[in-house]
Enzyme design. Structure first.
Site, PDB file in Angstrom:
ATOM      1  N   SER A 125       0.823  -1.208   0.000  1.00 16.50           N
ATOM      2  CA  SER A 125       0.000   0.000   0.000  1.00 16.50           C
ATOM      3  C   SER A 125       0.855   1.255   0.000  1.00 16.50           C
ATOM      4  O   SER A 125       1.972   1.269   0.547  1.00 16.50           O
ATOM      5  CB  SER A 125      -0.899  -0.002   1.251  1.00 16.50           C
ATOM      6  OG  SER A 125      -1.530   1.248   1.430  1.00 16.50           O
ATOM      7  N   TYR A 149      -1.064   0.008   9.789  1.00 21.67           N
ATOM      8  CA  TYR A 149      -1.293  -0.651   8.504  1.00 21.67           C
ATOM      9  C   TYR A 149      -0.103  -0.444   7.573  1.00 21.67           C
ATOM     10  O   TYR A 149       0.398  -1.387   6.945  1.00 21.67           O
ATOM     11  CB  TYR A 149      -2.574  -0.076   7.892  1.00 21.67           C
ATOM     12  CG  TYR A 149      -2.942  -0.601   6.528  1.00 21.67           C
ATOM     13  CD1 TYR A 149      -3.546  -1.840   6.379  1.00 21.67           C
ATOM     14  CD2 TYR A 149      -2.727   0.171   5.385  1.00 21.67           C
ATOM     15  CE1 TYR A 149      -3.908  -2.313   5.132  1.00 21.67           C
ATOM     16  CE2 TYR A 149      -3.092  -0.290   4.128  1.00 21.67           C
ATOM     17  CZ  TYR A 149      -3.677  -1.536   4.008  1.00 21.67           C
ATOM     18  OH  TYR A 149      -4.047  -1.997   2.771  1.00 21.67           O
ATOM     19  N   LYS A 153       2.561  -3.303   6.233  1.00 19.77           N
ATOM     20  CA  LYS A 153       2.782  -3.520   4.801  1.00 19.77           C
ATOM     21  C   LYS A 153       4.266  -3.398   4.456  1.00 19.77           C
ATOM     22  O   LYS A 153       4.802  -4.187   3.659  1.00 19.77           O
ATOM     23  CB  LYS A 153       1.957  -2.525   3.985  1.00 19.77           C
ATOM     24  CG  LYS A 153       0.455  -2.766   4.004  1.00 19.77           C
ATOM     25  CD  LYS A 153       0.082  -4.060   3.307  1.00 19.77           C
ATOM     26  CE  LYS A 153      -1.417  -4.193   3.127  1.00 19.77           C
ATOM     27  NZ  LYS A 153      -1.799  -5.464   2.469  1.00 19.77           N
TER      28      LYS A 153
END
Length: 316
Positions: A125, A149, A153
């Site tokens: 991402s 997050y 990633k």
């Protein structure tokens, strides 16, 4: 070819599975078995090649069932969205970090046991870049994730690149932007407004957008996202750069430009604006981003804003 898709019931996962069943990876009919894993399945794929497993992709029992025989290719799409992972850190840590590491470890063990090197396409991402972005970005821009997050990633990218270097896996990671247009509004996605404006215009409904009309963001349709995932899977391993990470080309557009294109498509769009500072800071202040290595490798964006609208609604 034996292929696994994690997050196969998701927005992108479902579209990828349909494409794989229709077209194969390289050519139609080159898939012998398609292993799908997700917490639940809303779509039933009536194809004898499909094996769908309800479960957590990172848990031992699920991995045992999936990897009872070697797999050739894995699309790792499953994750807890950023906003949800921030609200429930334990869940985000278990799925996005520990689950991903467990999956990669089990795939690496396949190489040791069977001498079969699994190719892994990892849906990373743009969240790895964080919020302090320079006015222009490229493949050399520093990564500074500011939410869990993005951290998870980035860790997934690094592990995959390192284990590729050690020939445990054949990895390739794509840093994906917000993908449009999701069929429903997810509270787990801070970028949900990017899809919501499409659906509101399509249905003739009013929508209050939480970013300003001049907010700039990175856009990619689900159709183009699947194209790029498949392209990553098809790239020959020889000659790829050591990091094995690409930011596929994506359109850099202001929200009002997308709304104007929706008006051209549907005749009107009842979009009002009530900017929320936190959302605009995360998803509405994105500068131009050009990864020359991704362009040279053959990854593509949607072309124009009108093509973006057409592609984003192509499944309708």
């Amino acid at each position: 070819m034996r292929i696994m898709v994690t997050g196969a019931n998701g927005f992108v996962g479902t579209a990828l599975v349909r494409r794989l069943l229709r077209e194969g990876v390289v050519q139609a009919g080159d898939i012998s078995e398609l292993l799908l894993v997700d917490k639940q399945f809303d779509t039933v794929f009536a194809d004898t090649r499909v094996t769908a497993i309800n479960g957590d992709f990172g848990c031992h029992e699920t991995l045992e069932a999936l990897l009872s025989k070697p797999v050739d290719l894995v699309f790792h799409l499953a994750s807890v969205p950023g906003a949800q992972a921030e609200a429930d850190p334990a869940l985000g840590n278990r799925i996005n970090l520990q689950g991903t590491v467990a999956l990669f470890e089990n795939l690496a063990q396949q190489t040791t046991r069977h001498g079969r090197l699994a190719r892994v396409v990892f849906a990373s991402s743009v969240a790895v870049y964080g919020t302090q972005l320079p006015p222009q970005m490229d493949e050399h821009t520093m990564v500074r994730p500011t939410i869990s997050y993005g951290v998870h990633k980035l860790i997934g990218e690094l592990i995959l690149a390192d284990w590729t270097r050690h020939r445990k896996l054949d990895g390739r990671s794509l840093r994906l932007p917000g993908i449009v247009a999701r069929p429903g509004l997810s509270t787990g996605h801070g970028s949900a407004f990017m899809s919501a404006i499409f659906r509101a215009a399509q249905l003739g409904q009013a929508y209050t957008c939480p970013v300003s009309p001049s907010a700039s963001a990175w856009w990619m349709s689900c159709v183009r996202c699947v194209d790029n995932l498949l392209h990553a899977a098809r790239l020959a391993a020889e000659g790829l750069h050591a990091e094995r990470v690409w930011v596929p080309p994506m359109l850099h557009l202001k929200v009002d430009a997308v709304v104007d294109a929706l008006v051209r498509r549907f005749g009107s769009a009842q979009i009002e604006y009530a900017p929320v500072q936190a959302i605009e800071r995360l998803f509405g202040c994105q500068p131009p981003l050009i990864d020359e290595r991704a362009s040279a490798a053959g990854f593509q964006h949607d072309g124009t804003v009108d093509a973006l609208v057409e592609n984003a609604l192509a499944d309708e």
